[in-house]
Scaffold this active site. Sequence first.
Site, PDB file in Angstrom:
ATOM      1  N   MET A  65       6.701  13.793  28.623  1.00  0.00           N
ATOM      2  CA  MET A  65       6.943  14.374  27.301  1.00  0.00           C
ATOM      3  C   MET A  65       8.085  15.390  27.412  1.00  0.00           C
ATOM      4  O   MET A  65       8.207  16.289  26.578  1.00  0.00           O
ATOM      5  CB  MET A  65       5.667  15.020  26.758  1.00  0.00           C
ATOM      6  N   HIS A  86       7.349  16.776  37.632  1.00  0.00           N
ATOM      7  CA  HIS A  86       7.986  15.531  37.176  1.00  0.00           C
ATOM      8  C   HIS A  86       8.978  15.022  38.223  1.00  0.00           C
ATOM      9  O   HIS A  86       9.079  13.810  38.443  1.00  0.00           O
ATOM     10  CB  HIS A  86       8.742  15.768  35.866  1.00  0.00           C
TER      11      HIS A  86
HETATM   12  O1  PAF Z   1       1.030  13.066  30.706  1.00  0.00           O
HETATM   13  C1  PAF Z   1       1.882  13.044  29.798  1.00  0.00           C
HETATM   14  O2  PAF Z   1       2.920  13.698  29.881  1.00  0.00           O
HETATM   15  C2  PAF Z   1       1.619  12.197  28.559  1.00  0.00           C
HETATM   16  O3  PAF Z   1       0.271  12.171  28.237  1.00  0.00           O
HETATM   17  C3  PAF Z   1       2.189  10.767  28.675  1.00  0.00           C
HETATM   18  C4  PAF Z   1       1.510   9.990  29.779  1.00  0.00           C
HETATM   19  C5  PAF Z   1       3.685  10.835  28.920  1.00  0.00           C
HETATM   20  C6  PAF Z   1       1.947  10.024  27.362  1.00  0.00           C
HETATM   21  O4  PAF Z   1       2.555  10.644  26.291  1.00  0.00           O
END
Ligand code: PAF
Length: 289
Positions: A30, A37
């Site tokens: 997101m 990330h």
């Molecule tokens: O974990 C997240 O950032 C969100 O829930 C995802 C998997 C990108 C779905 O919107």
Amino acid sequence: MKQIRHLKTMQRWALDSKRTSGKVALVPTMGCLHEGHVSLIKRARKSAGTAGKVIVSIYVNPTQFGANEDFSSYPRDLTRDLNICDREGVDVVFMPSDTSMYPDTTEKEYSTYVIESSLSPKMEGKSRPAHFKGVTTVVCKLFMLTLPDMAVFGAKDYQQAAIIRRMTSNLNIPVKVIIAPTIREKDGLAMSSRNAYLNKEERSQSPILIQTLTEAKGIVRSSPDQSIQTTKIQSILKARIRTKKLAKLDYIAFFDPVTLQPLDKVCKGSHMALAVYFGKTRLIDNIRL
Ligand code: PAF
């Protein structure tokens, strides 16, 4: 690095890439990317190989936020995210718009959702009733749009990962779900985009999550037979959380790591998750005991 916004362009790229390239690995996010990330992107590259392609999707999915949750204030910093993706050698950043993902919901043009009904209602699903319906729906859509061979998710969202695994298996989706370890700050706080909401005092008390999880593991491992009644360990841990005056416990759960079934007796190998509020900020974390 390619930036793709349109759904059809993404799907065309994915179909071409299937014919011409090696493996494709997707990292759904997101945005507001952090070191957690980055570790998922590195894991995706490792799985796809140098001949393969890595896609990062950046999409703040409205359907997984409740009416009183932080959808509109969720941190967004696209320029910074694109720089990070570029630096990490990402091949494609996919950034769909809300109107393309969910065309005019008021006119009922969008009416199809994916619901996982066994693992979703507990824990996070109890506190955030429509959350997992939104997650499974968007992840399924992202899979259909990017057609990856594998997708990487973080272990911090343990229940989410279990639900996505279950959905992928139940719906025979040919995507390998990879769960990568939680990345932590120096004091043990699990990295999360929502950590940015914490003020100084809240931030200083926030390691209570990892401290409580670690204490639980210590209690289980040092108990006779390495097991203890759930009610007993719950009350010890709740008292521990109460020592931090800004921390408000949402839940502590002990469960089977695969079925997520709650346990009356906690033992070595059981799983524990908790959610704690600091003001309006809700933090989650989990551990294998
Ligand atoms: O974990 C997240 O950032 C969100 O829930 C995802 C998997 C990108 C779905 O919107």
